[in-house]
Scaffold this motif. Structure first.
Motif, mmCIF file in Angstrom:
data_model
loop_
_atom_site.group_PDB
_atom_site.id
_atom_site.type_symbol
_atom_site.label_atom_id
_atom_site.label_comp_id
_atom_site.label_asym_id
_atom_site.label_seq_id
_atom_site.Cartn_x
_atom_site.Cartn_y
_atom_site.Cartn_z
ATOM 1 N N TYR A 265 1.658 -8.971 -12.001
ATOM 2 C CA TYR A 265 1.454 -7.708 -12.686
ATOM 3 C C TYR A 265 0.415 -6.940 -12.745
ATOM 4 C CZ TYR A 265 1.542 -4.856 -17.152
ATOM 5 O OH TYR A 265 1.280 -3.834 -18.053
ATOM 6 N N LEU A 266 -1.091 -7.499 -12.451
ATOM 7 C CA LEU A 266 -2.102 -7.001 -12.119
ATOM 8 C C LEU A 266 -2.356 -6.595 -10.679
ATOM 9 C CD1 LEU A 266 -4.649 -9.189 -13.890
ATOM 10 C CD2 LEU A 266 -4.157 -6.761 -14.656
ATOM 11 N N LEU A 267 -1.652 -7.162 -9.821
ATOM 12 C CA LEU A 267 -1.581 -6.888 -8.431
ATOM 13 C C LEU A 267 -0.784 -5.673 -8.018
ATOM 14 C CD1 LEU A 267 -2.315 -7.595 -5.514
ATOM 15 C CD2 LEU A 267 -0.076 -8.754 -5.296
ATOM 16 N N LEU A 268 0.314 -5.338 -8.653
ATOM 17 C CA LEU A 268 1.144 -4.174 -8.483
ATOM 18 C C LEU A 268 0.384 -3.042 -9.020
ATOM 19 C CD1 LEU A 268 3.788 -3.023 -7.635
ATOM 20 C CD2 LEU A 268 4.752 -3.467 -9.958
ATOM 21 N N ASP A 269 0.000 -3.214 -10.258
ATOM 22 C CA ASP A 269 -0.976 -2.182 -11.091
ATOM 23 C C ASP A 269 -2.022 -1.575 -10.071
ATOM 24 O OD1 ASP A 269 -1.925 -0.448 -13.008
ATOM 25 O OD2 ASP A 269 -2.920 -2.021 -13.778
ATOM 26 N N ARG A 270 -3.009 -2.557 -9.485
ATOM 27 C CA ARG A 270 -3.852 -2.280 -8.799
ATOM 28 C C ARG A 270 -3.602 -1.546 -7.319
ATOM 29 N NH1 ARG A 270 -6.495 -4.606 -4.312
ATOM 30 N NH2 ARG A 270 -8.302 -3.401 -3.750
ATOM 31 N N LEU A 271 -2.627 -1.945 -6.783
ATOM 32 C CA LEU A 271 -2.150 -1.455 -5.411
ATOM 33 C C LEU A 271 -1.593 -0.106 -5.768
ATOM 34 C CD1 LEU A 271 -0.220 -4.626 -3.949
ATOM 35 C CD2 LEU A 271 -2.599 -3.696 -3.225
ATOM 36 N N ASN A 272 -0.886 0.117 -6.617
ATOM 37 C CA ASN A 272 -0.159 1.389 -6.851
ATOM 38 C C ASN A 272 -1.279 2.491 -7.173
ATOM 39 O OD1 ASN A 272 2.301 0.925 -6.098
ATOM 40 N ND2 ASN A 272 3.160 0.470 -8.245
ATOM 41 N N VAL A 273 -2.332 2.132 -8.046
ATOM 42 C CA VAL A 273 -3.494 3.075 -8.292
ATOM 43 C C VAL A 273 -3.902 3.484 -7.152
ATOM 44 C CG1 VAL A 273 -5.767 3.236 -9.397
ATOM 45 C CG2 VAL A 273 -3.849 2.276 -10.722
ATOM 46 N N ALA A 274 -4.342 2.603 -6.301
ATOM 47 C CA ALA A 274 -5.066 2.612 -4.926
ATOM 48 C C ALA A 274 -4.118 3.434 -4.011
ATOM 49 C CB ALA A 274 -5.410 1.463 -4.170
ATOM 50 N N ILE A 275 -2.760 3.341 -3.913
ATOM 51 C CA ILE A 275 -1.872 3.963 -3.040
ATOM 52 C C ILE A 275 -1.842 5.425 -3.658
ATOM 53 C CG2 ILE A 275 0.575 4.327 -2.429
ATOM 54 C CD1 ILE A 275 0.746 1.099 -2.533
ATOM 55 N N ALA A 276 -1.811 5.679 -4.938
ATOM 56 C CA ALA A 276 -1.569 6.987 -5.629
ATOM 57 C C ALA A 276 -2.638 7.748 -5.255
ATOM 58 C CB ALA A 276 -1.079 6.794 -7.004
ATOM 59 N N SER A 277 -3.802 7.305 -5.381
ATOM 60 C CA SER A 277 -4.993 8.324 -5.297
ATOM 61 C C SER A 277 -5.436 8.618 -3.574
ATOM 62 C CB SER A 277 -6.123 7.317 -5.686
ATOM 63 O OG SER A 277 -6.418 6.184 -4.963
ATOM 64 N N ASP A 278 -4.715 7.608 -2.861
ATOM 65 C CA ASP A 278 -4.857 7.618 -1.249
ATOM 66 C C ASP A 278 -3.915 8.591 -0.590
ATOM 67 O OD1 ASP A 278 -6.333 7.438 1.008
ATOM 68 O OD2 ASP A 278 -5.660 5.378 1.461
ATOM 69 N N LEU A 279 -2.589 8.095 -0.802
ATOM 70 C CA LEU A 279 -1.525 8.588 -0.146
ATOM 71 C C LEU A 279 -0.703 9.593 -1.046
ATOM 72 C CD1 LEU A 279 -0.412 5.326 1.441
ATOM 73 C CD2 LEU A 279 -1.964 7.270 2.366
ATOM 74 N N GLY A 280 -0.695 9.522 -2.383
ATOM 75 C CA GLY A 280 0.187 10.002 -3.195
ATOM 76 C C GLY A 280 1.233 9.233 -4.099
ATOM 77 N N PRO A 281 1.427 9.517 -5.363
ATOM 78 C CA PRO A 281 2.341 8.784 -6.134
ATOM 79 C C PRO A 281 3.936 8.515 -5.554
ATOM 80 C CG PRO A 281 2.181 11.088 -7.011
ATOM 81 C CD PRO A 281 1.021 10.893 -6.218
#
Length: 393
Positions: A265-281
């Motif tokens: 659960y936490l892994l998906l949350d962290r990866l998506n926050v990083a991806i959204a800020s870097d590449l876009g949501p």
């Protein structure tokens, strides 16, 4: 899901088509499947209460979700792709051999056939719903052609400015067209000045990440209400019967105590926050990528058995190897430093082996900044646990 189905019916009721868009594995196909079921057996609405005094056990219940299009509805499924064309969706001419040579016969595509269905006085259907999967994988402007106009309900029957359907490929005699072949073996004719019927509804899906797809143009896009399908941590938690309120925020004092589903659960949350800020949501990872991990299994006797923690860690590792990491590699293609930063390659745990590290060479003169290939599911269980727990931070 029910609320989004309600949104789709609301858009149709206002004379609008619907486009579901978002990253892969965010539930677009599942939503369409539930919509298909809703057209046959409406699910419960989210508002209102109905009383059934004869039911002493459960006298109160939600009413059925109101269907705002005429029923019964005919449901048609199609998928756009690079070879899909106007001939498949609107009208095509196919050769037919006869005694005098070869002639061309008109065949109705999906969209025109929907109109012919509702123009047929013997049809049992009062509306047609067309599901278009992967609408941006084909050249949508070419596929719709001049029929893009009739995506707008204002130009259909009962609209503000109903327009005649332009079918210059057909031969007319006495105000009636030649026979048009339809899928399933039937045939129809239409009168000159035929107006496109009102009750043809479209719901389409679009993958926002697919770089090989063709972006839909503004003329097509403005004829759709867009419903964004985002990664949903709550849906993942429900799938695992996990209470999000009990999932700890990982820090120096508690990260080693994380359980496997909490780590996922936490892994998906962290990866998506990083991806959204870097590449876009639009490049986030869908929660559906993790749903193959099951919190429990049914044994041969039909009894539900909770899976052991070790089994869940191994399942998380295999899902990472087969599903999650290939998605990350695709998103960070050509950007190795960002990927290594995401994996904490330069800041591993203070003690113990860690799954992700830099590749080394036997020659002392060779140096590289690249990941060492690894299949995490083949590592010792202690390394799997330590690595995924650390990756949540």
């Amino acid at each position: 899901m029910v609320s989004k189905i309600d949104d789709i019916f609301s858009s149709w009721g206002e004379g609008r088509n619907v486009l579901l868009y978002g990253p892969p594995a965010t539930g677009k196909t599942r939503l369409i499947s539930e919509l298909f079921q809703a057209l046959q057996q409406p699910p419960q609405a989210k508002r209102g209460i109905q009383l059934n005094a004869a039911n002493a056990v459960q006298p109160f219940s939600r009413p059925a979700l109101p269907i705002t299009i005429p029923m019964p509805a005919k449901v048609v499924w199609t998928t756009f792709h690079q070879s899909y064309g106007y001939e498949d969706f609107v009208l095509g001419l196919r050769p037919k051999m006869n005694a005098t040579g070869t002639s061309l016969e008109p065949w109705a595509g999906v969209f025109l056939d929907a109109a012919l269905e509702l123009d047929d006085p013997h049809s049992q259907y009062k509306s047609v719903v067309i599901f278009i999967d992967e609408i941006n994988r084909g050249n949508a402007a070419r596929i719709f052609g001049e029929f893009m106009t009739f995506l707008d309900f204002d130009y259909r029957a009962d609209g503000k400015v109903p327009l005649p359907v332009p079918l210059r490929q057909l031969a007319f005699s006495g105000g009636v067209s030649e026979e048009i072949h339809r899928p399933g073996g039937d045939s129809s004719t239409i009168a000159e000045g035929f107006v496109f019927p009102k009750d043809v509804y479209i719901v389409a899906t679009m993958n926002s990440v697919d770089r090989a797809a063709v972006p839909i143009d503004s003329a097509l896009a403005r004829r759709f209400d867009r419903i964004e399908m985002r990664p949903d941590l709550d849906a993942l938690a429900e799938h695992w019967e996990l209470d999000p309120a009990t999932v700890p925020v990982p820090d120096d004092s508690n990260w080693m105590g994380l359980e496997p589903l909490e780590a996922g659960y936490l892994l998906l949350d962290r990866l998506n926050v990083a991806i959204a800020s870097d590449l876009g949501p639009e490049f986030e990872l869908g929660h559906g990528l993790l749903t193959p991990i099951l919190a429990s299994l049914v044994d041969a006797s039909g009894t539900v058995q909770a899976r052991s923690e070790d089994d869940l860690w191994k399942s998380l590792a295999k899902t990472w190897d087969d599903v999650l990491f290939p998605q990350l590699e695709d998103r960070y293609s050509g950007r190795p430093e960002q990927l290594m930063g995401l994996l904490h390659v330069d800041s591993p745990p203070a003690s113990g082996d860690y799954a992700w590290r830099l590749r080394s060479a036997k020659s002392a003169s060779a140096s590289a900044r690249t990941l060492s290939p690894v299949r995490v599911s083949n590592l010792d269980l202690d390394i799997i646990k330590r690595s995924f727990k650390w990756l949540t931070r």
